[in-house]
Design an enzyme around this catalytic site. Sequence first.
Site, PDB file in Angstrom:
ATOM      1  N   SER A 141       0.860  -1.185   0.000  1.00 42.66           N
ATOM      2  CA  SER A 141       0.000   0.000   0.000  1.00 42.66           C
ATOM      3  C   SER A 141       0.894   1.231   0.000  1.00 42.66           C
ATOM      4  O   SER A 141       1.998   1.210   0.555  1.00 42.66           O
ATOM      5  CB  SER A 141      -0.898   0.023   1.244  1.00 42.66           C
ATOM      6  OG  SER A 141      -1.543   1.285   1.378  1.00 42.66           O
ATOM      7  N   TYR A 154      -1.160  -0.076  10.455  1.00 41.45           N
ATOM      8  CA  TYR A 154      -1.289  -0.376   9.025  1.00 41.45           C
ATOM      9  C   TYR A 154      -0.069   0.110   8.252  1.00 41.45           C
ATOM     10  O   TYR A 154       0.477  -0.625   7.413  1.00 41.45           O
ATOM     11  CB  TYR A 154      -2.554   0.281   8.487  1.00 41.45           C
ATOM     12  CG  TYR A 154      -2.859  -0.083   7.049  1.00 41.45           C
ATOM     13  CD1 TYR A 154      -3.212  -1.380   6.698  1.00 41.45           C
ATOM     14  CD2 TYR A 154      -2.819   0.885   6.036  1.00 41.45           C
ATOM     15  CE1 TYR A 154      -3.496  -1.724   5.379  1.00 41.45           C
ATOM     16  CE2 TYR A 154      -3.113   0.551   4.717  1.00 41.45           C
ATOM     17  CZ  TYR A 154      -3.442  -0.754   4.396  1.00 41.45           C
ATOM     18  OH  TYR A 154      -3.715  -1.084   3.087  1.00 41.45           O
TER      19      TYR A 154
END
Length: 261
Positions: A141, A154
């Site tokens: 990501s 995250y």
Amino acid sequence: MTAAPLAFITGASSGIGQALALRYHQAGYALALVARRTDEIERWRAEQGLDPARVVVYGADVAEPDSIIAAAQQCLERQGLPDVVIANAGISIGVDTAERDDLAVFARILAVNNLGMAATFHPFILPMRARRSGTLVGIASVAGIRGLPGHGGYCASKAGVISYCESLRGELRPFGVKVVTITPGYIDTPLTRRNRYGMPFLMTAERFADKAHAAVAAGASYRVIPWQMGVVAKLMRALPNAWFDRLLVGRARKPRQNADS
């Protein structure tokens, strides 16, 4: 008659995983689809009219190494050695390190996004090395490029994915096994629809799957999708810390697991 190539995809019950599964099926691949919610994959397979002979569903929790390894072994026994393995399963939850309960959330994020990826790849590495071919795809990501307030778990996990895949790529290159890092920007999925902030260059999951499939087929080692987010990420990385910190003042944070909505 030549057997169809095989793609093994985790997190295939929704979002990016589901879109990738459909794209690879359209490209003529047989599929080994893995998720905890196997009933949802089975329902989706029936709705799409996919041939059961070409699509096999396996239940597993990637956060539990024995679980995902068992699913991989079942795939090897039933369908053979995949040509492409896509470690897509991941979770995204906001964390606050000041909150004791969030440490358990942090551990779960790392277990799914990092250990789960390694455990997904593990059963296939030796047979791919022996065959001297195969592709392992890690879904990262752009959140792994710079840390964002409230996204510590995250961001840390996806930064780990980028570095891990880079390390693995160097290890496996002498054996003819490719490692590809796909780094999505904002993709329209159930995961991102909970975000409380703007998502520039938002892309549909289907469009993302097209681009990801093309990148893997082209033999790319690293690809940011959409490309515009790659430019933004490079600019953000180049910003001095003081400027970067000011830029994020007041930015909405990702919802915590136990926070009020």
